[in-house]
Design a protein around this motif. Structure first.
Motif, PDB file in Angstrom:
ATOM      1  N   GLU A 193      10.312  10.724  -2.982  1.00  0.00           N
ATOM      2  CA  GLU A 193      11.646  10.275  -2.609  1.00  0.00           C
ATOM      3  C   GLU A 193      12.331  11.431  -1.892  1.00  0.00           C
ATOM      4  OE1 GLU A 193      13.878   8.633  -5.827  1.00  0.00           O
ATOM      5  OE2 GLU A 193      15.580   8.215  -4.504  1.00  0.00           O
ATOM      6  N   LYS A 194      12.808  11.152  -0.693  1.00  0.00           N
ATOM      7  CA  LYS A 194      13.444  12.216   0.102  1.00  0.00           C
ATOM      8  C   LYS A 194      14.753  11.666   0.661  1.00  0.00           C
ATOM      9  CE  LYS A 194      11.426  14.933   3.686  1.00  0.00           C
ATOM     10  NZ  LYS A 194      10.282  14.811   4.558  1.00  0.00           N
ATOM     11  N   ASP A 195      15.838  12.336   0.412  1.00  0.00           N
ATOM     12  CA  ASP A 195      17.155  11.876   0.874  1.00  0.00           C
ATOM     13  C   ASP A 195      17.392  10.401   0.543  1.00  0.00           C
ATOM     14  OD1 ASP A 195      17.341  14.395   2.007  1.00  0.00           O
ATOM     15  OD2 ASP A 195      16.492  13.706   3.920  1.00  0.00           O
ATOM     16  N   GLY A 196      17.035  10.023  -0.677  1.00  0.00           N
ATOM     17  CA  GLY A 196      17.290   8.642  -1.126  1.00  0.00           C
ATOM     18  C   GLY A 196      16.332   7.621  -0.538  1.00  0.00           C
ATOM     19  N   LYS A 197      15.258   8.075   0.126  1.00  0.00           N
ATOM     20  CA  LYS A 197      14.297   7.105   0.677  1.00  0.00           C
ATOM     21  C   LYS A 197      12.883   7.421   0.189  1.00  0.00           C
ATOM     22  CE  LYS A 197      16.811   5.261   4.303  1.00  0.00           C
ATOM     23  NZ  LYS A 197      17.131   5.157   5.688  1.00  0.00           N
ATOM     24  N   ILE A 198      12.083   6.369   0.068  1.00  0.00           N
ATOM     25  CA  ILE A 198      10.712   6.541  -0.412  1.00  0.00           C
ATOM     26  C   ILE A 198       9.767   6.507   0.793  1.00  0.00           C
ATOM     27  CG2 ILE A 198       8.997   5.676  -2.062  1.00  0.00           C
ATOM     28  CD1 ILE A 198      11.856   5.930  -3.286  1.00  0.00           C
ATOM     29  N   GLN A 199       8.899   7.489   0.875  1.00  0.00           N
ATOM     30  CA  GLN A 199       7.938   7.531   1.986  1.00  0.00           C
ATOM     31  C   GLN A 199       6.722   6.652   1.664  1.00  0.00           C
ATOM     32  OE1 GLN A 199       8.775   9.200   4.810  1.00  0.00           O
ATOM     33  NE2 GLN A 199      10.676   9.539   3.672  1.00  0.00           N
ATOM     34  N   VAL A 200       6.360   5.789   2.611  1.00  0.00           N
ATOM     35  CA  VAL A 200       5.170   4.931   2.435  1.00  0.00           C
ATOM     36  C   VAL A 200       4.138   5.326   3.494  1.00  0.00           C
ATOM     37  CG1 VAL A 200       4.318   2.559   2.331  1.00  0.00           C
ATOM     38  CG2 VAL A 200       6.698   3.049   1.695  1.00  0.00           C
ATOM     39  N   PRO A 201       3.047   5.986   3.072  1.00  0.00           N
ATOM     40  CA  PRO A 201       2.069   6.436   4.068  1.00  0.00           C
ATOM     41  C   PRO A 201       1.169   5.311   4.575  1.00  0.00           C
ATOM     42  CG  PRO A 201       1.467   7.203   1.858  1.00  0.00           C
ATOM     43  CD  PRO A 201       2.694   6.370   1.700  1.00  0.00           C
ATOM     44  N   HIS A 202       1.040   5.254   5.892  1.00  0.00           N
ATOM     45  CA  HIS A 202       0.175   4.237   6.504  1.00  0.00           C
ATOM     46  C   HIS A 202      -0.977   4.898   7.249  1.00  0.00           C
ATOM     47  CE1 HIS A 202       2.400   0.690   5.538  1.00  0.00           C
ATOM     48  NE2 HIS A 202       3.515   1.179   6.032  1.00  0.00           N
ATOM     49  N   HIS A 203      -2.071   4.174   7.362  1.00  0.00           N
ATOM     50  CA  HIS A 203      -3.236   4.682   8.090  1.00  0.00           C
ATOM     51  C   HIS A 203      -3.911   3.528   8.820  1.00  0.00           C
ATOM     52  CE1 HIS A 203      -7.415   6.847   7.977  1.00  0.00           C
ATOM     53  NE2 HIS A 203      -6.841   6.904   9.161  1.00  0.00           N
ATOM     54  N   LEU A 204      -3.881   3.590  10.141  1.00  0.00           N
ATOM     55  CA  LEU A 204      -4.501   2.537  10.955  1.00  0.00           C
ATOM     56  C   LEU A 204      -5.625   3.106  11.799  1.00  0.00           C
ATOM     57  CD1 LEU A 204      -1.322   0.811  12.494  1.00  0.00           C
ATOM     58  CD2 LEU A 204      -2.470   0.289  10.349  1.00  0.00           C
ATOM     59  N   ILE A 205      -6.628   2.272  12.055  1.00  0.00           N
ATOM     60  CA  ILE A 205      -7.682   2.628  13.002  1.00  0.00           C
ATOM     61  C   ILE A 205      -7.574   1.638  14.165  1.00  0.00           C
ATOM     62  CG2 ILE A 205     -10.164   2.930  13.361  1.00  0.00           C
ATOM     63  CD1 ILE A 205      -9.328   4.784  11.165  1.00  0.00           C
ATOM     64  N   VAL A 206      -7.274   2.172  15.335  1.00  0.00           N
ATOM     65  CA  VAL A 206      -7.128   1.318  16.524  1.00  0.00           C
ATOM     66  C   VAL A 206      -8.421   1.453  17.329  1.00  0.00           C
ATOM     67  CG1 VAL A 206      -5.715   0.857  18.570  1.00  0.00           C
ATOM     68  CG2 VAL A 206      -4.671   1.876  16.529  1.00  0.00           C
ATOM     69  N   PHE A 207      -9.039   0.328  17.692  1.00  0.00           N
ATOM     70  CA  PHE A 207     -10.336   0.447  18.367  1.00  0.00           C
ATOM     71  C   PHE A 207     -10.455  -0.496  19.567  1.00  0.00           C
ATOM     72  CE2 PHE A 207     -11.913  -3.531  16.660  1.00  0.00           C
ATOM     73  CZ  PHE A 207     -11.303  -3.623  15.421  1.00  0.00           C
ATOM     74  N   GLU A 208     -11.237  -0.042  20.525  1.00  0.00           N
ATOM     75  CA  GLU A 208     -11.662  -0.913  21.621  1.00  0.00           C
ATOM     76  C   GLU A 208     -13.077  -0.527  21.999  1.00  0.00           C
ATOM     77  OE1 GLU A 208      -8.783   1.241  24.701  1.00  0.00           O
ATOM     78  OE2 GLU A 208     -10.318   0.086  25.783  1.00  0.00           O
ATOM     79  N   ALA A 209     -13.885  -1.511  22.401  1.00  0.00           N
ATOM     80  CA  ALA A 209     -15.247  -1.220  22.846  1.00  0.00           C
ATOM     81  C   ALA A 209     -15.574  -2.170  23.985  1.00  0.00           C
ATOM     82  CB  ALA A 209     -16.235  -1.402  21.695  1.00  0.00           C
ATOM     83  N   HIS A 210     -16.331  -1.666  24.953  1.00  0.00           N
ATOM     84  CA  HIS A 210     -16.613  -2.450  26.163  1.00  0.00           C
ATOM     85  C   HIS A 210     -18.107  -2.592  26.388  1.00  0.00           C
ATOM     86  CE1 HIS A 210     -12.375  -2.116  27.609  1.00  0.00           C
ATOM     87  NE2 HIS A 210     -12.412  -1.114  26.757  1.00  0.00           N
ATOM     88  N   LYS A 211     -18.475  -3.781  26.874  1.00  0.00           N
ATOM     89  CA  LYS A 211     -19.879  -4.060  27.203  1.00  0.00           C
ATOM     90  C   LYS A 211     -19.962  -4.052  28.734  1.00  0.00           C
ATOM     91  CE  LYS A 211     -23.050  -7.990  26.652  1.00  0.00           C
ATOM     92  NZ  LYS A 211     -23.283  -9.243  25.916  1.00  0.00           N
ATOM     93  N   VAL A 212     -20.747  -3.158  29.252  1.00  0.00           N
ATOM     94  CA  VAL A 212     -20.783  -3.091  30.733  1.00  0.00           C
ATOM     95  C   VAL A 212     -22.076  -3.667  31.240  1.00  0.00           C
ATOM     96  CG1 VAL A 212     -20.730  -1.553  32.726  1.00  0.00           C
ATOM     97  CG2 VAL A 212     -19.254  -1.122  30.761  1.00  0.00           C
TER      98      VAL A 212
END
Ligand SMILES: C[S@@+](CC[C@H](N)C(=O)[O-])C[C@H]1O[C@@H](n2cnc3c(N)ncnc32)[C@H](O)[C@@H]1O
Length: 283
Positions: free
Chosen positions: A264-283
């Motif tokens: 809790e920091k300055d009256g707020k709760i930190q919520v940690p997020h973790h995303l994996i953004v991906f793209e792949a191409h077939k040539v």
């Protein structure tokens, strides 16, 4: 019934388009991450393109895709949850075709006779069981046309600080036999960047870009964090005796309040997020 189907059937009415202000804010944010990802990737979309939306849910990714690429002829959505698919159909109209199905099953891919220009896979690949991962990427490669692509976002291993590795496991062990605990938790399978990269490479994709994104947002009360854990990630409650729910709620509250990941920091709760953004191409 499949745990995920049950969990998403029950979320369908509010997933992405509900009126509740707290959830509206959450889903506005989710939609923004999808829109931004679609905007920054350079993907060819030919006139009359056919696109496949894996784990389409209520159709947020398809909706954003149609807005960006109105020339798209059709999007085929596949989801375990018929209720999520019904919501998508209400919004997306005739250019969206929904099939109820499980994309981890080879039989589903064997029924697909057509080729697609692209595959959308937003917020769904963290649900793939470990031993199915490569096979699914290979199926995707196979149903893509030349110069086809796959793009998406999956949850990373440190989503919510990685609570499924310890806090939720510990909580479930209090009430459920170990076998049931590991069965439930085996549903949650976020992969790391190198594993995803490897799977794309092995399946014949010639170019991929995978980004790990960690950040945190703040909420005002511990109650809000608990709501996210209990309702957005409710699969781990499957099979729980309903009379134990108040106790689970109370224990979870004790856990998060005493855990350094949710400061809790300055009256707020930190919520940690973790995303994996991906793209792949077939040539
Ligand atoms: C978090 S929702 C994401 C929905 C949508 N793609 C979005 O970004 O809003 C995950 C969806 O993946 C679906 N899903 C998970 N595993 C699946 C599978 N094996 N086959 C089909 N759908 C699956 C779930 O039913 C759920 O609707």
């Amino acid at each position: 019934m499949n745990i995920l189907r049950k969990c998403y059937d029950s979320a369908a009415s509010f997933y992405g388009r509900g009126n509740d202000l707290f959830w509206k804010k959450r889903f506005d944010w989710l939609r923004k991450t999808i829109k931004n990802t679609l905007e920054i990737t350079e993907i060819p979309v030919e006139p009359n393109a056919s696109i496949l939306d894996l784990g389409c849910g209520t159709g947020i990714a398809s909706e954003e895709f149609f807005k960006l690429y109105p020339q798209t002829e059709e999007i085929v959505g596949i989801d375990l949850s018929p209720k999520m698919g019904e919501e998508a159909k209400k919004i997306l109209g005739d250019k969206f075709i929904f099939y109820e199905g499980d994309y981890t099953k080879d039989s589903l891919w064997q029924t697909m006779s057509k080729k697609f220009q692209g595959v959308l896979a937003f917020y769904t690949f963290h649900w793939i069981p470990l031993n199915n991962y490569s096979a699914i990427i290979q199926h995707i490669h196979k149903i893509l046309k030349d110069r086809g692509w796959v793009i998406g976002i999956a949850m990373g291993q440190k989503e919510l600080g990685g609570i499924f590795d310890d806090m939720i496991a510990e909580l479930l062990q209090i009430y459920l036999p170990p076998k049931q605990v590991s069965k439930i938790l085996s549903q949650w399978n976020p992969r790391d960047v190198s594993e995803i990269e490897e799977a794309f490479k092995k399946s014949g994709f010639s170019y991929s870009r995978i980004t790990s994104l960690r950040y945190s947002i703040s909420v005002q009360r511990y109650k809000d964090l608990i709501s996210i854990i209990l309702y957005q990630y409710n699969f781990w409650l499957a099979g729980l005796d309903p009379t134990l729910f108040p106790l689970v709620h109370e224990k979870l509250m004790q856990f998060v309040k005493n855990d350094a990941r949710f400061l809790e920091k300055d009256g707020k709760i930190q919520v940690p997020h973790h995303l994996i953004v991906f793209e792949a191409h077939k040539v």
